[in-house]
Design a protein around this motif. Structure first.
Motif, mmCIF file in Angstrom:
data_model
loop_
_atom_site.group_PDB
_atom_site.id
_atom_site.type_symbol
_atom_site.label_atom_id
_atom_site.label_comp_id
_atom_site.label_asym_id
_atom_site.label_seq_id
_atom_site.Cartn_x
_atom_site.Cartn_y
_atom_site.Cartn_z
ATOM 1 N N MET A 19 -3.522 -9.955 6.634
ATOM 2 C CA MET A 19 -3.173 -9.726 8.059
ATOM 3 C C MET A 19 -3.651 -8.328 8.456
ATOM 4 S SD MET A 19 0.750 -11.199 8.020
ATOM 5 C CE MET A 19 1.425 -9.905 6.985
ATOM 6 N N ASP A 20 -4.932 -8.228 8.788
ATOM 7 C CA ASP A 20 -5.490 -6.896 9.046
ATOM 8 C C ASP A 20 -5.821 -6.721 10.530
ATOM 9 O OD1 ASP A 20 -6.326 -4.363 8.309
ATOM 10 O OD2 ASP A 20 -8.380 -5.011 7.881
ATOM 11 N N PHE A 62 -0.445 -10.975 3.075
ATOM 12 C CA PHE A 62 -0.525 -9.610 2.528
ATOM 13 C C PHE A 62 0.158 -8.682 3.542
ATOM 14 C CE2 PHE A 62 -3.908 -6.941 0.017
ATOM 15 C CZ PHE A 62 -2.897 -6.464 -0.807
ATOM 16 N N ALA A 63 1.326 -8.195 3.173
ATOM 17 C CA ALA A 63 2.111 -7.376 4.102
ATOM 18 C C ALA A 63 1.998 -5.885 3.795
ATOM 19 C CB ALA A 63 3.579 -7.797 4.057
ATOM 20 N N ASN A 68 -1.587 0.841 0.072
ATOM 21 C CA ASN A 68 -1.129 1.294 1.397
ATOM 22 C C ASN A 68 -0.197 2.513 1.338
ATOM 23 O OD1 ASN A 68 -1.146 -2.058 2.820
ATOM 24 N ND2 ASN A 68 -2.666 -0.446 3.074
ATOM 25 N N ARG A 71 -1.277 5.844 3.016
ATOM 26 C CA ARG A 71 -1.188 6.111 4.471
ATOM 27 C C ARG A 71 -0.201 7.248 4.747
ATOM 28 N NH1 ARG A 71 -2.220 0.482 7.628
ATOM 29 N NH2 ARG A 71 -3.956 -0.147 6.322
ATOM 30 N N ARG A 184 -9.122 -13.663 6.340
ATOM 31 C CA ARG A 184 -8.895 -12.248 6.628
ATOM 32 C C ARG A 184 -9.186 -12.003 8.093
ATOM 33 N NH1 ARG A 184 -9.647 -6.781 3.364
ATOM 34 N NH2 ARG A 184 -9.088 -5.352 5.045
ATOM 35 N N ARG A 190 -13.955 -8.016 3.127
ATOM 36 C CA ARG A 190 -13.621 -7.632 1.748
ATOM 37 C C ARG A 190 -12.264 -8.200 1.390
ATOM 38 N NH1 ARG A 190 -14.148 -2.242 4.185
ATOM 39 N NH2 ARG A 190 -12.170 -1.638 5.118
ATOM 40 N N SER A 192 -9.941 -6.445 -0.538
ATOM 41 C CA SER A 192 -8.942 -5.369 -0.600
ATOM 42 C C SER A 192 -7.841 -5.639 -1.634
ATOM 43 C CB SER A 192 -8.334 -5.108 0.790
ATOM 44 O OG SER A 192 -9.328 -4.673 1.684
#
Ligand code: IPE
Ligand code: IPE
Ligand code: MG
Length: 258
Positions: A19-20, A62-63, A68, A71, A184, A190, A192
């Motif tokens: 989920m991008d 993918f949360a 991540n 960040r 995606r 990609r 990821s």
């Protein structure tokens, strides 16, 4: 509870989604990234419903990736708070809709509050079977392979018995079939570090659509692309059947020796 449509071959049993694009969705609207993540939760709730309605048995999203954490602290803590808010807001309805929530990821390194909320959501929905929603949280494909090796060794699996089936049994999502369709959003092409082991033969669909804009129509577009794909799994596929290939050509031109 809505009636689940019967499963057909062209409908994937398992859909995995990266989920991008939440941040870019917010930036386009001159809003803080956090509001993009919030809109992303709303999109997810709709996509869960749409997936169940289409007879998809497993949806894995993918949360939060194991990367991540890089960040800014403010964004990471905002994502943790959003998870707690989202669970308290949507859990009752998801439970009533027959959704079973499962978590894949390293929960040892998340706060106790977040860990407990995730484990509570799993426990509250354990009796549901209509759709299994796996939330990949602090998840990485490499982490998953390493932890599966560690757990297999801890379970006493000998080195010469550690084959693909044995390792699969120790992967975080050993309860689910491998993803058939890997989507995606957000335009990046990609993986990821998502489901590296499980996606060996997944059909990949990349869309420019930013995750907060992803809805039932976008899901249907991805499902239509999937339905057109020929999955060969290393075989020759339906168009190659019966031609005989090189072996046939060689034996046809030989003097009858096998
Ligand atoms: C995906 O959206 C959500 C998470 C990684 C939690 P992003 O936050 O990566 O959005 P972009 O890629 O910056 O637009
Ligand atoms: C992947 O998106 C992780 C999630 C959607 C949770 P990222 O935005 O983190 O991926 P990269 O950094 O663009 O590869
Ligand atoms: Mg991103």
């Amino acid at each position: 509870m809505a009636v689940t449509s019967p499963h057909s071959e062209s409908v994937p049993r398992h859909v995995a989604i990266v989920m991008d694009g939440n941040g870019r969705w917010a930036r386009k609207r001159f809003m803080p990234r956090g509001l993009g993540h919030k809109a992303g939760v709303d999109a997810l709730v709709k996509v869960v419903q749409a997936s169940a309605d289409r007879g998809i048995g497993y949806l894995t999203v993918f949360a939060f990736s194991s990367e991540n954490w890089k960040r800014p602290e403010e964004e990471v803590s905002g994502l943790m708070s959003l998870l707690l808010v989202a669970l308290s807001k949507h859990l009752t309805k998801l439970k009533a809709d027959g959704v079973r929530i499962r978590i894949a990821g390293d929960l040892a390194n998340v706060s106790e509050k977040v860990r407990n909320a995730l484990l509570d959501a799993e426990a509250a929905t354990v009796g549901n079977a209509r759709l299994t929603l796996t939330v990949a949280f602090n998840y990485g494909g490499r982490w998953d392979i390493v932890q599966a090796c560690q757990r297999a060794i801890a379970a006493g699996v000998a080195a010469d018995k550690l084959d693909e089936a044995a390792l699969s049994r120790h992967m975080a999502m050993s309860y689910a079939p491998d993803p058939d369709l890997f989507i995606r959003t957000g335009g990046e092409v990609r993986l990821s570090n998502f489901l590296l082991w499980q996606s060996a033969y997944a059909e990949l669909v990349f869309t420019e659509c930013l995750w907060p804009d992803f809805d039932a129509d976008e899901l249907d577009r991805a499902l239509a692309v999937y339905a057109q794909r020929e999955r060969r799994f290393g075989d020759v596929g339906s168009s190659g059947q019966g031609e005989g290939g090189i072996g046939h050509a060689l034996s046809a031109s030989s003097s009858g020796n096998p």
